[in-house]
Design an enzyme around this catalytic site. Structure first.
Site, PDB file in Angstrom:
ATOM      1  CB  CYS A   1      35.670  45.011  44.835  1.00  0.00           C
ATOM      2  SG  CYS A   1      36.677  44.287  43.542  1.00  0.00           S
TER       3      CYS A   1
ATOM      4  CG  HIS B   1      40.796  40.553  42.889  1.00  0.00           C
ATOM      5  ND1 HIS B   1      39.543  40.397  42.339  1.00  0.00           N
ATOM      6  CD2 HIS B   1      40.733  41.669  43.650  1.00  0.00           C
ATOM      7  CE1 HIS B   1      38.753  41.371  42.748  1.00  0.00           C
ATOM      8  NE2 HIS B   1      39.450  42.165  43.553  1.00  0.00           N
TER       9      HIS B   1
ATOM     10  CG  HIS C   1      39.985  42.746  48.427  1.00  0.00           C
ATOM     11  ND1 HIS C   1      38.669  42.994  48.753  1.00  0.00           N
ATOM     12  CD2 HIS C   1      40.111  43.069  47.116  1.00  0.00           C
ATOM     13  CE1 HIS C   1      38.036  43.438  47.670  1.00  0.00           C
ATOM     14  NE2 HIS C   1      38.896  43.494  46.663  1.00  0.00           N
ATOM     15  CD  GLU C   2      43.513  44.326  45.682  1.00  0.00           C
ATOM     16  OE1 GLU C   2      43.332  43.871  44.535  1.00  0.00           O
ATOM     17  OE2 GLU C   2      42.729  45.138  46.206  1.00  0.00           O
TER      18      GLU C   2
END
Length: 184
Positions: free
Chosen positions: A110, A157, A153-154
């Site tokens: 990351c 966030h 993953h994004e």
């Protein structure tokens, strides 16, 4: 232009906050932010530009990583067949996912984490993501393999979740149940 100085690091409170929905149609400011996210990701993959501006290579970036707590992500990644998935999206959402899981055998990294965090990160093998492009167009993407992992993953966030939150603390390299590894 976003540089590594703009990317906040783990421990920053924005990375743990749930980001706000972007009001659509998007404001010029929000469009500029999203445009700068996709430009960073594309530029960071060009060795000459990355070296010139000191960019750490990335395949995805979310607005909270530049301290903007809004639901915007940029992804620029190719799948195992070389097909490019290059998207800058407002309010991306996972609307469905497979039961089957996958994980990167090399682990995940990351741009907001400057240390190596060993371990497998279980992800859905297939996801369907909806969102709105810079041009205001609604899209529905069916993803598998690496693009599916990157979008998850994004989107994490945007919900204040870091990739290492998914790693099994007791046994980081235990293969997740019902998961097949993805080589990268």
């Amino acid at each position: 232009m976003i540089t590594m100085k703009d990317v906040i690091k783990e421990g920053h409170p924005t990375l743990r906050a749930v980001a706000e929905e972007v009001v659509l149609p998007a404001s010029e400011e929000d469009k500029e932010t999203l445009q700068s996210l996709i430009e960073y990701v594309i530029n960071s993959q060009n060795p000459e530009i990355a070296e010139k501006y000191g960019l750490r290579p990335g395949i995805g970036l979310a607005a909270p990583q530049i301290n903007v707590s809004k639901r915007m992500i940029a992804v620029h990644v190719t799948d195992e067949k070389g097909k490019l998935y290059s998207y800058a999206l407002f309010n991306p959402k996972i609307v469905s996912h497979s039961v089957e899981k996958t994980y990167l055998s090399s682990g995940e990294g990351c741009l907001s984490v400057d240390r190596d965090v060993p371990g497998y990160v279980p992800r859905y093998a297939r996801v369907t993501v909806t969102g709105t492009t810079l041009e205001g167009e609604e899209v529905k993407l069916r993803l598998k393999g690496l693009p599916a992992i990157v979008f998850q993953h994004e989107i994490d966030h945007l919900n204040g979740i870091m990739f290492y939150d998914h790693i099994n603390e007791q046994n980081p390299f235990e293969a997740p149940a019902d998961a097949s590894p993805l080589e990268r």
